[in-house]
Design an enzyme around this catalytic site. Structure first.
Site, PDB file in Angstrom:
ATOM      1  N   GLU A  21      -6.744 -28.893   9.868  1.00 37.55           N
ATOM      2  CA  GLU A  21      -6.713 -28.285   8.535  1.00 37.55           C
ATOM      3  C   GLU A  21      -7.668 -27.103   8.417  1.00 37.55           C
ATOM      4  O   GLU A  21      -7.271 -26.015   8.010  1.00 37.55           O
ATOM      5  CB  GLU A  21      -7.077 -29.327   7.473  1.00 37.55           C
TER       6      GLU A  21
ATOM      7  N   TYR B 261       0.805  -1.222   0.000  1.00 38.46           N
ATOM      8  CA  TYR B 261       0.000   0.000   0.000  1.00 38.46           C
ATOM      9  C   TYR B 261       0.838   1.273   0.000  1.00 38.46           C
ATOM     10  O   TYR B 261       0.312   2.364  -0.202  1.00 38.46           O
ATOM     11  CB  TYR B 261      -0.970  -0.014   1.187  1.00 38.46           C
TER      12      TYR B 261
ATOM     13  N   ASP C  35      -8.750 -33.408   6.009  1.00 38.44           N
ATOM     14  CA  ASP C  35      -9.723 -34.141   5.198  1.00 38.44           C
ATOM     15  C   ASP C  35      -9.041 -35.323   4.503  1.00 38.44           C
ATOM     16  O   ASP C  35      -7.852 -35.256   4.172  1.00 38.44           O
ATOM     17  CB  ASP C  35     -10.334 -33.238   4.130  1.00 38.44           C
TER      18      ASP C  35
END
Length: 393
Positions: A221, A132, A274
């Protein structure tokens, strides 16, 4: 369950004892990260600029040489460390007189000047601050992120030593208190609200200022699963532990924090992801590192990470309902094939068998699929039994 807590985690206590025995061996296998002072950082930047000025004085187009951080051809594997950038890795030349690279050349010089001022004044900035400061020049935050890592690799200096911090997305909770570099005390014990992982993990004061009686660290996760475990007060109901999530692919600070906890507490580190190729890859990043950050493997990887779940073999063993299973997509199969070709797979035959099982079954499942068995199955049955009987690979 509470009455048998003293007997519940015999396997974990044995595992911790084994880890303590291996600490010295692991330390011998790994190179101690070089402590680089501010003056050395300034000198290395000055040498880069001197090279640019010298080329200009000879009427030559200045060039910058960067290691190719994204090629597997430049990576070696050590089971005690993980993925490492080889010393003879191929390089990319960033030329100031080439239309395709002149913009990146300018970006690198600009960020080098920013870093020089930060180190010189002993102040810090985030990568977002740098972007920025001149959005038109840099074009995107991603350009800044990539160039900061390129500079870190080029100078052979850890990014935190450049005084550039990254906004952390990770969360941590559990039996842990520590002191930040400015002596701010951080307490992670809350059972309802997690703490953001520090943006300056290296600044956390060591050993005497990290207080925990945790039996293990659990990497989660997904943020949704992390929040579910938090709501169920998992860290105190089952056994004192520490939970951390990088909310998907982990940022550097989350990885640094897991490594800091492992180095300091010497307790087992488990991963709950997962049962899909994406989750497995995330777990591999914590354990073995990533190609793009392989030049910092010594401080980012935790080779002792164990796969607690969700295992592909669990899906059949627990008889997860068919409607909770998801067919592998073509992209999933491609990712899975890529994982099976990774250099570290042969050192983890159990992981390889689980991935091959997924390859044959052609299905995947999210951790949330366990709720189809029972709403509280994850926290009341699955995790307690896994930890009690050693159901990890």
């Amino acid at each position: 369950m509470e009455s048998s807590l003293s007997n519940q985690f015999v396997e974990i206590d044995k595992l911790r004892a084994q880890l303590l025995e291996k600490v010295e061996i692991m330390a011998d296998c790994q190179h101690v990260e070089e402590v680089i002072g501010s003056q050395e950082v300034l000198t290395r930047i000055e040498n880069v600029i001197l090279g640019v000025v010298t080329s200009l004085s000879k009427n030559e187009a200045p060039v910058l040489v960067l290691h190719n951080r994204f090629s597997w051809a430049n990576i070696s594997f050590d089971s005690a460390i993980g993925l490492q950038l080889t010393s003879q890795s191929a390089v990319t030349t960033i030329r100031s007189d080439c239309p395709s690279s002149v913009t990146k050349f300018a970006h690198i010089l600009k960020i080098l000047s920013v870093i020089y001022k930060l180190v010189q004044s002993n102040s810090y900035a985030t990568k977002r601050d740098i972007y920025y400061n001149n959005t038109q020049l840099f074009g995107s935050q991603r350009n800044v992120d990539c160039i900061v890592d390129d500079i870190s690799c080029m100078l052979k200096v850890p990014r935190r030593t450049l005084h550039v911090l990254a906004t952390c997305k990770g969360l941590i909770s559990g039996d842990l208190c520590y002191l930040e570099e400015d002596s701010t005390r951080v307490d992670c014990h809350s059972s309802s609200i997690a703490v953001a992982v520090s943006s300056n993990v290296v600044g956390i004061k060591n050993i005497l200022y990290i207080v925990s009686s945790a039996k293990f660290v659990l990497i989660v996760e997904k943020d949704a699963t992390f929040q579910r475990l938090l709501d169920d007060d998992f860290c105190t109901k089952l056994s004192p532990c520490i939970m951390i999530t990088g909310k998907g692919v982990p940022d550097v600070n989350s990885r640094l924090m897991v490594r800091k906890l492992w180095d300091t507490l010497h307790i087992p580190v488990f991963a709950l992801v997962d049962a899909d190729p994406h989750g497995i890859e995330i777990m591999c990043i914590y354990k073995y590192g990533s190609v793009s950050m392989s030049f910092e493997a010594h401080s980012l990887t935790v080779p002792s990470v164990m796969w607690l779940g969700l295992l592909p073999s669990d899906l059949r063993r627990l008889r997860v309902p068919e409607d909770a299973l998801i067919p592998l997509t073509q992209r999933d199969e491609s990712k899975l094939n890529s994982l099976l070709r990774r250099p570290y797979v042969t050192s983890q035959p159990d992981w390889q068998r689980e991935m091959e099982l997924m390859q044959r079954s052609k299905v995947k499942a999210e951790i949330q699929s366990l709720t189809t068995i029972a709403p509280d199955f994850l926290t009341s049955i699955y995790l307690p039994n896994k930890l009690r009987y050693g159901g990890w690979v």
